[in-house]
Enzyme design. Structure first.
Site, PDB file in Angstrom:
ATOM      1  N   ASP A  20       0.898  -1.216  -0.220  1.00  0.00           N
ATOM      2  CA  ASP A  20       0.314  -0.078   0.322  1.00  0.00           C
ATOM      3  C   ASP A  20       0.756   1.211   0.499  1.00  0.00           C
ATOM      4  O   ASP A  20       2.220   1.855   0.468  1.00  0.00           O
ATOM      5  CB  ASP A  20      -0.680  -0.522   1.017  1.00  0.00           C
ATOM      6  CG  ASP A  20      -2.388   1.268   1.046  1.00  0.00           C
ATOM      7  OD1 ASP A  20      -2.345   1.300  -0.026  1.00  0.00           O
ATOM      8  OD2 ASP A  20      -2.535   1.337   2.267  1.00  0.00           O
ATOM      9  N   ASN A  68     -10.396  -2.666  -6.088  1.00  0.00           N
ATOM     10  CA  ASN A  68      -9.300  -2.042  -6.867  1.00  0.00           C
ATOM     11  C   ASN A  68     -10.533  -1.619  -8.202  1.00  0.00           C
ATOM     12  O   ASN A  68     -10.051  -0.907  -9.174  1.00  0.00           O
ATOM     13  CB  ASN A  68      -8.355  -2.754  -6.844  1.00  0.00           C
ATOM     14  CG  ASN A  68      -7.206  -2.054  -5.893  1.00  0.00           C
ATOM     15  OD1 ASN A  68      -6.526  -2.916  -5.643  1.00  0.00           O
ATOM     16  ND2 ASN A  68      -7.607  -0.882  -4.927  1.00  0.00           N
TER      17      ASN A  68
HETATM   18  C1  FPP Z   1      -2.030   0.235  -3.368  1.00  0.00           C
HETATM   19  O1  FPP Z   1      -1.541   1.423  -3.532  1.00  0.00           O
HETATM   20  C2  FPP Z   1      -1.431  -0.363  -4.074  1.00  0.00           C
HETATM   21  C3  FPP Z   1      -2.651  -0.646  -6.002  1.00  0.00           C
HETATM   22  C4  FPP Z   1      -3.907  -1.338  -5.678  1.00  0.00           C
HETATM   23  C5  FPP Z   1      -1.677  -1.181  -6.938  1.00  0.00           C
HETATM   24  C6  FPP Z   1      -0.315  -2.301  -6.689  1.00  0.00           C
HETATM   25  C7  FPP Z   1       0.497  -2.935  -8.085  1.00  0.00           C
HETATM   26  C8  FPP Z   1       1.251  -2.951  -7.940  1.00  0.00           C
HETATM   27  C9  FPP Z   1       2.288  -2.774  -6.856  1.00  0.00           C
HETATM   28  C10 FPP Z   1       1.625  -3.722  -9.437  1.00  0.00           C
HETATM   29  C11 FPP Z   1       2.228  -5.315  -9.511  1.00  0.00           C
HETATM   30  C12 FPP Z   1       3.238  -5.019 -10.590  1.00  0.00           C
HETATM   31  C13 FPP Z   1       4.054  -6.307 -10.444  1.00  0.00           C
HETATM   32  C14 FPP Z   1       4.752  -6.386 -11.214  1.00  0.00           C
HETATM   33  C15 FPP Z   1       3.106  -7.328  -9.898  1.00  0.00           C
HETATM   34  P1  FPP Z   1      -2.863   2.350  -3.100  1.00  0.00           P
HETATM   35  O2  FPP Z   1      -2.547   2.836  -4.826  1.00  0.00           O
HETATM   36  O3  FPP Z   1      -3.943   2.305  -3.013  1.00  0.00           O
HETATM   37  O4  FPP Z   1      -1.935   3.753  -2.678  1.00  0.00           O
HETATM   38  P2  FPP Z   1      -2.697   4.661  -1.748  1.00  0.00           P
HETATM   39  O5  FPP Z   1      -3.127   3.781  -0.416  1.00  0.00           O
HETATM   40  O6  FPP Z   1      -1.318   5.626  -1.172  1.00  0.00           O
HETATM   41  O7  FPP Z   1      -3.369   4.987  -2.288  1.00  0.00           O
END
Ligand code: FPP
Length: 246
Positions: A20, A68
């Site tokens: 996250d 998501n």
């Molecule tokens: C959460 O941060 C992250 C996600 C919903 C997406 C995670 C995806 C990746 C890291 C890419 C994956 C790729 C591979 C190759 C495994 P957020 O967007 O909710 O962050 P925030 O809470 O700060 O808004």
């Protein structure tokens, strides 16, 4: 260095991570959220590599939750593109790592489904870390499915209600091929499970860090493991009982 402090004889078998903080990390730099995901994808690959070096048997990364899908279309499509980019790099083949996916694969764009299925098949006999990506995954979806499957078996006379045990629930979850997480890590400062591995975390140790996922590196993983190794896991028993068994 935390890496040197890890007791390699007691590494957790299964580490689960809620990655996250990508969006907030990017925002703090005045960039788009998708920039955070791109950087986050690189960290995911680095952490996967570190898991192989540490001899972790299973690493499950919460990559895309059922919820998501409600994000803006451009952000969803950016995450899907990152999957295509990084899964095609065949890191799993170079490091002898196994690749598995849990979640509603059928909801993913067709090219992502194809890559994921190809990678699962291609790496099925690999013996290093099993990298599990949770894609279009949520625990409530998974548990609802398990209930439906068990109910169908009861209806067909294959089992009776009195015979249902927690092992049957385990066996009908998408995680049936792996042990429950020993260590659950969440980056980004929040302290919740967000519908991730709810059943499987019954006795997991939790580790929360303020660090945003794009800043989480091998040393941070080692720090979490050292912290885990300094805890006593009692599984409902007393401290003395656990000590006596050693
Ligand atoms: C959460 O941060 C992250 C996600 C919903 C997406 C995670 C995806 C990746 C890291 C890419 C994956 C790729 C591979 C190759 C495994 P957020 O967007 O909710 O962050 P925030 O809470 O700060 O808004």
């Amino acid at each position: 260095m935390y890496k040197e402090q890890v007791d390699m004889t007691r590494v957790p078998r299964h580490v689960a991570i809620i990655m996250d903080g990508n969006g907030r990390w990017a925002k703090a730099l005045g960039k788009e959220r998708t920039y955070g995901h791109a950087e986050g994808a690189q960290r995911a690959i680095e952490v996967m590599t570190a898991a192989v070096d540490l001899g972790i048997e299973y690493l499950t990364l919460y990559t895309f939750s059922t919820e998501n899908w409600n994000r803006p279309e451009a952000e969803v499509s950016a995450i899907m593109s990152l999957l295509l980019k990084y899964l095609e790099e065949e890191l799993f083949i170079k490091r002898n790592a196994r690749f598995r996916v849990i979640g509603e694969i059928d909801r993913l764009p067709k090219p992502v489904q194809d890559v994921v299925r190809y990678m699962e098949e291609r790496t099925k006999d690999h013996t290093a870390t099993c990298m599990v990506l949770a894609l279009s995954y949520s625990s409530k979806w998974e548990m609802t499915n398990a209930v439906k499957q068990i109910a169908a078996k009861v209806k067909d006379g294959e089992m009776s209600i009195d015979d249902i045990t927690d092992k049957d629930i385990d066996a009908n979850l998408s995680t049936s091929f792996m042990p429950d997480p020993d260590l659950m890590i969440r980056t980004g400062g929040e302290q919740r499970l967000s519908n991730y591995l709810l059943w499987q975390c019954a006795y997991s140790e939790f580790y929360f860090t303020e660090t945003y996922w794009p800043d989480f590196r091998e040393e941070d993983l080692c720090k979490a493991i050292v912290d885990y190794q300094n805890r006593q896991r009692r599984f409902g028993k007393t401290g003395e009982q656990v000590e006596d068994k050693k």
